[in-house]
Design a protein around this motif. Structure first.
Motif, PDB file in Angstrom:
ATOM      1  N   LYS A  63       2.566  19.762   8.056  1.00  0.00           N
ATOM      2  CA  LYS A  63       2.436  18.327   7.756  1.00  0.00           C
ATOM      3  C   LYS A  63       1.185  17.694   8.366  1.00  0.00           C
ATOM      4  CE  LYS A  63       6.368  18.749   5.740  1.00  0.00           C
ATOM      5  NZ  LYS A  63       6.371  19.034   4.315  1.00  0.00           N
ATOM      6  N   ARG A  64       0.312  18.498   8.974  1.00  0.00           N
ATOM      7  CA  ARG A  64      -0.873  17.964   9.657  1.00  0.00           C
ATOM      8  C   ARG A  64      -1.719  17.073   8.736  1.00  0.00           C
ATOM      9  NH1 ARG A  64      -3.975  20.279  14.109  1.00  0.00           N
ATOM     10  NH2 ARG A  64      -2.781  22.193  13.809  1.00  0.00           N
ATOM     11  N   ASP A  65      -1.883  17.466   7.488  1.00  0.00           N
ATOM     12  CA  ASP A  65      -2.755  16.728   6.572  1.00  0.00           C
ATOM     13  C   ASP A  65      -2.007  15.803   5.619  1.00  0.00           C
ATOM     14  OD1 ASP A  65      -5.080  17.884   7.647  1.00  0.00           O
ATOM     15  OD2 ASP A  65      -4.811  19.675   6.408  1.00  0.00           O
ATOM     16  N   VAL A  66      -0.736  15.533   5.909  1.00  0.00           N
ATOM     17  CA  VAL A  66       0.043  14.675   5.020  1.00  0.00           C
ATOM     18  C   VAL A  66      -0.583  13.267   4.974  1.00  0.00           C
ATOM     19  CG1 VAL A  66       1.746  13.785   6.693  1.00  0.00           C
ATOM     20  CG2 VAL A  66       2.419  14.143   4.323  1.00  0.00           C
ATOM     21  N   ARG A  67      -0.546  12.692   3.818  1.00  0.00           N
ATOM     22  CA  ARG A  67      -1.093  11.344   3.613  1.00  0.00           C
ATOM     23  C   ARG A  67       0.036  10.396   3.245  1.00  0.00           C
ATOM     24  NH1 ARG A  67      -6.117  10.972   4.423  1.00  0.00           N
ATOM     25  NH2 ARG A  67      -7.505  12.720   4.172  1.00  0.00           N
ATOM     26  N   LEU A  68      -0.250   9.124   3.377  1.00  0.00           N
ATOM     27  CA  LEU A  68       0.697   8.089   3.007  1.00  0.00           C
ATOM     28  C   LEU A  68       0.262   7.537   1.655  1.00  0.00           C
ATOM     29  CD1 LEU A  68       3.149   6.821   4.377  1.00  0.00           C
ATOM     30  CD2 LEU A  68       1.648   5.103   5.335  1.00  0.00           C
ATOM     31  N   LEU A  69       1.097   7.730   0.633  1.00  0.00           N
ATOM     32  CA  LEU A  69       0.760   7.280  -0.717  1.00  0.00           C
ATOM     33  C   LEU A  69       1.260   5.873  -0.992  1.00  0.00           C
ATOM     34  CD1 LEU A  69       1.557  10.516  -2.761  1.00  0.00           C
ATOM     35  CD2 LEU A  69      -0.624   9.796  -1.750  1.00  0.00           C
ATOM     36  N   GLY A  70       2.301   5.462  -0.279  1.00  0.00           N
ATOM     37  CA  GLY A  70       2.863   4.140  -0.481  1.00  0.00           C
ATOM     38  C   GLY A  70       3.697   3.736   0.716  1.00  0.00           C
ATOM     39  N   LEU A  71       3.850   2.431   0.886  1.00  0.00           N
ATOM     40  CA  LEU A  71       4.638   1.895   1.985  1.00  0.00           C
ATOM     41  C   LEU A  71       5.329   0.638   1.466  1.00  0.00           C
ATOM     42  CD1 LEU A  71       5.121   2.490   5.035  1.00  0.00           C
ATOM     43  CD2 LEU A  71       3.369   0.788   5.511  1.00  0.00           C
ATOM     44  N   GLU A  72       6.626   0.771   1.175  1.00  0.00           N
ATOM     45  CA  GLU A  72       7.371  -0.329   0.586  1.00  0.00           C
ATOM     46  C   GLU A  72       8.245  -1.021   1.624  1.00  0.00           C
ATOM     47  OE1 GLU A  72       7.047  -1.425  -2.553  1.00  0.00           O
ATOM     48  OE2 GLU A  72       5.475   0.096  -2.759  1.00  0.00           O
ATOM     49  N   PRO A  73       8.284  -2.357   1.600  1.00  0.00           N
ATOM     50  CA  PRO A  73       9.182  -3.060   2.516  1.00  0.00           C
ATOM     51  C   PRO A  73      10.647  -2.821   2.137  1.00  0.00           C
ATOM     52  CG  PRO A  73       8.120  -4.616   1.030  1.00  0.00           C
ATOM     53  CD  PRO A  73       7.530  -3.266   0.741  1.00  0.00           C
ATOM     54  N   VAL A  74      11.511  -2.775   3.148  1.00  0.00           N
ATOM     55  CA  VAL A  74      12.954  -2.684   2.946  1.00  0.00           C
ATOM     56  C   VAL A  74      13.534  -3.892   3.665  1.00  0.00           C
ATOM     57  CG1 VAL A  74      15.042  -1.341   3.346  1.00  0.00           C
ATOM     58  CG2 VAL A  74      12.886  -0.158   2.860  1.00  0.00           C
ATOM     59  N   GLY A  75      13.890  -4.909   2.893  1.00  0.00           N
ATOM     60  CA  GLY A  75      14.384  -6.153   3.484  1.00  0.00           C
ATOM     61  C   GLY A  75      13.386  -6.687   4.494  1.00  0.00           C
ATOM     62  N   ASN A  76      13.890  -7.243   5.576  1.00  0.00           N
ATOM     63  CA  ASN A  76      13.040  -7.759   6.646  1.00  0.00           C
ATOM     64  C   ASN A  76      13.128  -6.899   7.893  1.00  0.00           C
ATOM     65  OD1 ASN A  76      12.101 -10.083   5.271  1.00  0.00           O
ATOM     66  ND2 ASN A  76      14.086 -11.046   5.607  1.00  0.00           N
ATOM     67  N   TYR A  77      13.543  -5.640   7.720  1.00  0.00           N
ATOM     68  CA  TYR A  77      13.806  -4.823   8.901  1.00  0.00           C
ATOM     69  C   TYR A  77      13.142  -3.454   8.905  1.00  0.00           C
ATOM     70  CZ  TYR A  77      17.107  -2.158   6.065  1.00  0.00           C
ATOM     71  OH  TYR A  77      17.662  -1.368   5.085  1.00  0.00           O
ATOM     72  N   ALA A  78      12.489  -3.053   7.793  1.00  0.00           N
ATOM     73  CA  ALA A  78      11.992  -1.682   7.725  1.00  0.00           C
ATOM     74  C   ALA A  78      10.955  -1.514   6.624  1.00  0.00           C
ATOM     75  CB  ALA A  78      13.161  -0.725   7.467  1.00  0.00           C
ATOM     76  N   VAL A  79      10.349  -0.309   6.617  1.00  0.00           N
ATOM     77  CA  VAL A  79       9.482   0.126   5.526  1.00  0.00           C
ATOM     78  C   VAL A  79       9.910   1.531   5.114  1.00  0.00           C
ATOM     79  CG1 VAL A  79       7.441  -1.276   6.046  1.00  0.00           C
ATOM     80  CG2 VAL A  79       7.731   0.947   7.172  1.00  0.00           C
ATOM     81  N   GLN A  80       9.626   1.839   3.849  1.00  0.00           N
ATOM     82  CA  GLN A  80       9.938   3.165   3.323  1.00  0.00           C
ATOM     83  C   GLN A  80       8.647   3.776   2.792  1.00  0.00           C
ATOM     84  OE1 GLN A  80      13.069   3.209   0.427  1.00  0.00           O
ATOM     85  NE2 GLN A  80      13.253   5.429   0.483  1.00  0.00           N
ATOM     86  N   PRO A  81       8.113   4.755   3.534  1.00  0.00           N
ATOM     87  CA  PRO A  81       6.872   5.388   3.093  1.00  0.00           C
ATOM     88  C   PRO A  81       7.100   6.465   2.046  1.00  0.00           C
ATOM     89  CG  PRO A  81       7.485   6.177   5.279  1.00  0.00           C
ATOM     90  CD  PRO A  81       8.531   5.196   4.854  1.00  0.00           C
TER      91      PRO A  81
END
Length: 136
Positions: A63-81
């Motif tokens: 997973k060394r080179d893993v990238r983040l393709l998206g980051l979605e909010p989950v309510g007002n308490y979290a994000v889901q990458p």
């Protein structure tokens, strides 16, 4: 690894740094953390990574080179990458992001120890999981 929640952790700013592959999170208490995507991926709070109970964790490799393709909010308490390896089931609460950021040194040490105990290299391809069964 058991998480010690940080109650009331509220981010003031979240910045994705693609080139350096880190998520920068600034919290209301003044703390700012630069959390590597790899650390987020290997410690994803999803059942796919954490299992369904103590001792069922799945050691993540390659997973060394893993990238983040998206980051979605989950309510007002979290994000889901959404990660470049297709993983998208982890929901990272503000408390969990604070935990990852504030405990990076220990988490990296634990990860390296687990890799050594398993006799696998950090960059080894993931072994295929047989019959996980929960749909993740």
């Amino acid at each position: 690894m058991a998480q010690t929640p940080i109650r009331g952790a509220t981010p003031q700013a979240i910045t994705v740094h693609e080139a350096s592959r880190v998520l920068e999170v600034a919290f209301a208490d003044g703390a700012t953390f630069r959390i590597p995507f790899e650390l987020m991926r290997v410690y994803s709070p999803s059942a796919e990574v954490q299992g369904h109970g103590p001792g069922q964790e799945v050691l993540q490799t390659g997973k060394r080179d893993v990238r983040l393709l998206g980051l979605e909010p989950v309510g007002n308490y979290a994000v889901q990458p959404t990660f470049s390896d297709g993983h998208d089931t982890g929901i990272f609460s503000w408390d969990y992001l604070y935990f990852l950021g504030s405990q990076q040194e220990q988490l990296w040490a634990d990860y390296e120890r687990r890799l050594g105990d398993a006799g696998v290299d950090r960059d080894a391809p993931m072994a295929q999981a047989a019959g996980h069964g929960c749909g993740h």
